[in-house]
Design a protein around this motif. Structure first.
Motif, mmCIF file in Angstrom:
data_model
loop_
_atom_site.group_PDB
_atom_site.id
_atom_site.type_symbol
_atom_site.label_atom_id
_atom_site.label_comp_id
_atom_site.label_asym_id
_atom_site.label_seq_id
_atom_site.Cartn_x
_atom_site.Cartn_y
_atom_site.Cartn_z
ATOM 1 N N GLN A 375 0.813 -1.215 0.000
ATOM 2 C CA GLN A 375 0.000 0.000 0.000
ATOM 3 C C GLN A 375 0.851 1.270 0.000
ATOM 4 O O GLN A 375 0.319 2.360 -0.215
ATOM 5 N N ASP A 376 2.167 1.150 0.215
ATOM 6 C CA ASP A 376 3.037 2.323 0.073
ATOM 7 C C ASP A 376 3.150 2.732 -1.389
ATOM 8 O O ASP A 376 3.675 3.810 -1.694
ATOM 9 N N THR A 377 2.654 1.882 -2.288
ATOM 10 C CA THR A 377 2.621 2.269 -3.705
ATOM 11 C C THR A 377 1.201 2.632 -4.137
ATOM 12 O O THR A 377 0.972 2.934 -5.304
ATOM 13 N N ILE A 378 0.257 2.572 -3.197
ATOM 14 C CA ILE A 378 -1.144 2.787 -3.591
ATOM 15 C C ILE A 378 -1.759 3.929 -2.766
ATOM 16 O O ILE A 378 -1.779 5.072 -3.206
ATOM 17 N N ASP A 379 -2.205 3.637 -1.548
ATOM 18 C CA ASP A 379 -2.919 4.653 -0.759
ATOM 19 C C ASP A 379 -1.998 5.539 0.069
ATOM 20 O O ASP A 379 -2.365 6.655 0.434
ATOM 21 N N ILE A 380 -0.829 4.981 0.431
ATOM 22 C CA ILE A 380 0.021 5.664 1.410
ATOM 23 C C ILE A 380 1.298 6.150 0.742
ATOM 24 O O ILE A 380 1.855 5.478 -0.131
ATOM 25 N N SER A 381 1.747 7.300 1.185
ATOM 26 C CA SER A 381 2.973 7.881 0.651
ATOM 27 C C SER A 381 4.069 7.786 1.707
ATOM 28 O O SER A 381 3.878 8.184 2.855
ATOM 29 N N CYS A 382 5.199 7.200 1.316
ATOM 30 C CA CYS A 382 6.361 7.151 2.206
ATOM 31 C C CYS A 382 7.393 8.112 1.628
ATOM 32 O O CYS A 382 7.901 7.893 0.532
ATOM 33 N N THR A 383 7.674 9.154 2.359
ATOM 34 C CA THR A 383 8.444 10.252 1.782
ATOM 35 C C THR A 383 9.940 9.983 1.742
ATOM 36 O O THR A 383 10.665 10.615 0.981
ATOM 37 N N ASP A 384 10.433 9.045 2.567
ATOM 38 C CA ASP A 384 11.884 8.867 2.649
ATOM 39 C C ASP A 384 12.399 8.041 1.478
ATOM 40 O O ASP A 384 11.743 7.107 1.017
ATOM 41 N N SER A 385 13.605 8.372 1.022
ATOM 42 C CA SER A 385 14.164 7.698 -0.147
ATOM 43 C C SER A 385 14.501 6.242 0.145
ATOM 44 O O SER A 385 14.585 5.419 -0.764
ATOM 45 N N ASN A 386 14.690 5.886 1.430
ATOM 46 C CA ASN A 386 14.971 4.490 1.790
ATOM 47 C C ASN A 386 13.721 3.626 1.789
ATOM 48 O O ASN A 386 13.802 2.414 1.895
ATOM 49 N N ASN A 387 12.570 4.275 1.731
ATOM 50 C CA ASN A 387 11.282 3.585 1.821
ATOM 51 C C ASN A 387 11.125 2.824 3.140
ATOM 52 O O ASN A 387 10.568 1.730 3.179
ATOM 53 N N PHE A 388 11.641 3.410 4.234
ATOM 54 C CA PHE A 388 11.411 2.815 5.557
ATOM 55 C C PHE A 388 9.956 3.027 5.997
ATOM 56 O O PHE A 388 9.441 2.300 6.827
ATOM 57 N N CYS A 389 9.333 4.067 5.474
ATOM 58 C CA CYS A 389 7.922 4.377 5.788
ATOM 59 C C CYS A 389 7.708 4.678 7.268
ATOM 60 O O CYS A 389 6.714 4.251 7.867
ATOM 61 N N SER A 390 8.659 5.381 7.851
ATOM 62 C CA SER A 390 8.543 5.757 9.261
ATOM 63 C C SER A 390 7.756 7.049 9.437
ATOM 64 O O SER A 390 7.467 7.448 10.564
ATOM 65 N N ASP A 391 7.465 7.723 8.346
ATOM 66 C CA ASP A 391 6.743 8.993 8.416
ATOM 67 C C ASP A 391 5.677 8.996 7.318
ATOM 68 O O ASP A 391 5.662 9.849 6.440
ATOM 69 N N ALA A 392 4.799 7.998 7.416
ATOM 70 C CA ALA A 392 3.834 7.791 6.332
ATOM 71 C C ALA A 392 2.709 8.815 6.388
ATOM 72 O O ALA A 392 2.408 9.378 7.446
ATOM 73 N N LYS A 393 2.112 9.045 5.259
ATOM 74 C CA LYS A 393 0.914 9.892 5.200
ATOM 75 C C LYS A 393 0.059 9.439 4.020
ATOM 76 O O LYS A 393 0.516 8.650 3.176
ATOM 77 N N TRP A 394 -1.167 9.931 3.972
ATOM 78 C CA TRP A 394 -2.029 9.566 2.852
ATOM 79 C C TRP A 394 -1.522 10.203 1.569
ATOM 80 O O TRP A 394 -1.089 11.359 1.567
ATOM 81 N N LYS A 395 -1.596 9.463 0.488
ATOM 82 C CA LYS A 395 -1.239 10.018 -0.810
ATOM 83 C C LYS A 395 -2.237 11.115 -1.178
ATOM 84 O O LYS A 395 -1.876 12.145 -1.722
ATOM 85 N N ASN A 396 -3.484 10.865 -0.847
ATOM 86 C CA ASN A 396 -4.535 11.824 -1.148
ATOM 87 C C ASN A 396 -4.779 12.689 0.095
ATOM 88 O O ASN A 396 -5.318 12.217 1.099
ATOM 89 N N ALA A 397 -4.376 13.946 0.006
ATOM 90 C CA ALA A 397 -4.432 14.812 1.191
ATOM 91 C C ALA A 397 -5.857 14.995 1.713
ATOM 92 O O ALA A 397 -6.058 15.316 2.887
ATOM 93 N N SER A 398 -6.836 14.747 0.862
ATOM 94 C CA SER A 398 -8.216 14.933 1.327
ATOM 95 C C SER A 398 -8.636 13.824 2.298
ATOM 96 O O SER A 398 -9.697 13.893 2.905
ATOM 97 N N TRP A 399 -7.802 12.789 2.438
ATOM 98 C CA TRP A 399 -8.107 11.715 3.387
ATOM 99 C C TRP A 399 -7.595 12.037 4.794
ATOM 100 O O TRP A 399 -7.868 11.300 5.736
#
Ligand SMILES: [Cu+2]
Length: 498
Positions: A375-399
């Motif tokens: 889901q880090d490639t679908i609903d959730i955005s992982c901003t770090d280049s390592n893709n650790f996903c320690s600071d995840a957020k919704w891809k769609n800001a309206s969520w």
């Protein structure tokens, strides 16, 4: 491993619940995994380093039917209420006597199944009895669901109803490891279900599970940690998305709010260069050396060295509801990014929560997890280049802020332990009305011990103080003086004795 037992709280008389709840029509079945060779310390080392055969060849990691990983060592066997048989092949076992449940023909029984397992999920079924009916989970009643079997993860409790309507005789209650095992292996916990007043076979052979592959109807399996079974299995998964609460204490209105506080927690093994400990948001949990509730000033909560790009070890804590307003919290609990590929049964202390949504990764036509299909490639955005996903957020800001568009408001089930599917996420909601220091952790003990846990510090200003003279604890920190004192007194004693 360790000690465990059951504590059953019976509903208040008069509450609208499915019977039976107590008496001789209710059984408790506690499942645990049992390793035939090693104790927990050896298993912990095997988790870190791998398991090897006598020639030094490393065993491959075990997997579930969707290809998600389980363990670097195999499940050996399981126990029900402390008893179980070890299978040295797919049919030969060691004849250990099993737990026995006595039933009467054509009567209904509630089995309260508790998983005290350390590591493995089990699929539970009753030989010769289809269907069974799911009644409750984690102490909350569910609208009765007809299934062939269900999966129970470490920390979960699931009640089911058995109609004792088969041909009278001896049958097995079976909890089979969800791991894929070889044809010459069998990994299960077993107990006898015996119809009263009939001859018992105290040592029955391995259960005949009845095939799903040849049956006309698809076998329904409750609580899969994956989206679906391979087609050839002819099994259909039913998830917590698909059941509704009928518990008299459930009231979804308590988690409806215009000011929801939303937080993301990624339970995974991110990292690099061989440093991939269990963590939450990249924080490997360092247990405090004191009781965090009783001695809050002595807990070092400093995690300043941590950020989205590093893996760090600290006493990770998040404070919620500091001013004790009974706010509604929405946690998005995921197992995504570089440290994914395991499913984790995540348990929150101090609360039951509503399961608002379970979302899975992408699977191929063979029902296998698609690489990088989380889901880090679908609903959730992982901003770090390592893709650790320690600071995840919704891809769609309206969520953001609790506005996910597809939450289940139709009597969602209540739980306190929920499986986070590999590559997926689960949205939970609860009202912060219970001040305290709550542990929030993966219930797979080896993951937890490895750091996959954290503290939810709820309303610290409103936490009742411990009584005066409440026992305190601490670690012995050797500053050198104590040893010297001991040595001097020892020498003095030696001299005094001559
Ligand atoms: Cu885990």
């Amino acid at each position: 491993m360790g000690l465990y037992g059951s504590l059953i709280i019976i509903p208040t008389p008069g509450q609208k619940v499915v019977l039976p709840q107590e008496g001789d029509k209710v059984f408790v079945a506690i499942i645990q995994d049992w390793n035939h060779d090693d104790d927990e310390n050896e298993l912990y080392q095997k988790m870190l380093l791998g398991d090897f055969d006598s020639s030094g060849k490393r065993f491959p990691e075990t997997k579930d039917p969707s290809g998600a990983q389980y363990s670097r060592f195999k499940c050996h066997s399981g126990l029900i209420n402390g008893r179980g048989r070890f299978y040295s092949s797919s049919t030969v076992h060691n004849d250990v006597p099993l737990e026995r449940f006595e039933v009467e023909e054509n009567k209904d029984y509630r089995f309260r199944v508790i998983s005290a397992a350390t590591m493995y999920p089990f699929r539970v079924f009753v030989e010769g009895h289809r269907p069974i009916y799911i009644l409750a989970s984690d102490g909350f009643e569910i609208d009765k669901k007809e299934v062939e079997s269900f999966i129970i993860h470490p920390g979960e409790r699931i009640d089911f109803l058995l109609n004792a309507d088969a041909k009278i005789g001896t049958y097995l209650l079976v909890a089979e490891s969800l791991e894929e095992f070889a044809l010459n292996e069998y990994r299960a916990a077993e107990a006898i279900i015996h119809y009263k007043d009939t001859t018992i076979n105290p040592n029955p052979p391995k259960a005949n599970p009845g095939s799903c592959k040849t049956s006309d109807t698809t076998c329904r399996v409750f609580n899969c940690p994956f989206l679906k079974y391979p087609i050839k299995e002819n099994r259909m998964c039913i998830h917590f998305n698909d059941v509704i609460s009928i518990d008299p204490n459930s009231n979804t209105d308590e988690v409806k709010s215009d000011e929801v506080v939303e937080m993301f927690f990624n339970f995974a093994f991110p990292g690099e260069n061989g440093n991939t400990p269990g963590s939450v948001n990249g924080h490997q949990f360092l247990p405090p050396i004191v009781a965090a509730y009783a001695q809050p000033d002595l807990v070092d909560y400093n995690c300043d060295a941590c950020n989205a790009y590093t893996i760090c070890e600290c006493t990770y804590a998040v404070t919620i509801d500091n001013d004790n307003k009974d706010r509604v919290y929405q946690f998005v609990i995921s197992s995504i990014g570089r440290g994914a590929n395991w499913s984790h049964p995540v348990h929150l202390h101090g609360h039951s929560f509503y399961v608002m949504k379970m979302v899975f990764a992408t699977y191929d036509s063979e029902s296998q997890l698609v690489p990088n299909g989380g889901q880090d490639t679908i609903d959730i955005s992982c901003t770090d280049s390592n893709n650790f996903c320690s600071d995840a957020k919704w891809k769609n800001a309206s969520w953001e802020n609790g506005r996910h568009p597809d939450l289940n408001w139709h009597n969602p089930p209540q739980k306190d332990t929920i499986i986070i599917p590999s590559g997926g996420y689960v949205i939970i909601r609860f009202k912060a009305d219970n001040p305290g220091v709550c542990f929030f952790h993966c219930h797979i003990d080896l993951h937890n011990t490895n750091g996959m846990g954290m503290i939810i510090n709820e309303s610290p200003n409103s936490q009742p103080k411990v009584p005066n003279n409440f026992p305190k604890c601490n670690s012995f920190e050797n500053d050198g003086k104590h040893i010297l004192t001991y040595k001097l007194s020892y020498i003095a004693n030696v001299f005094a004795s001559v």
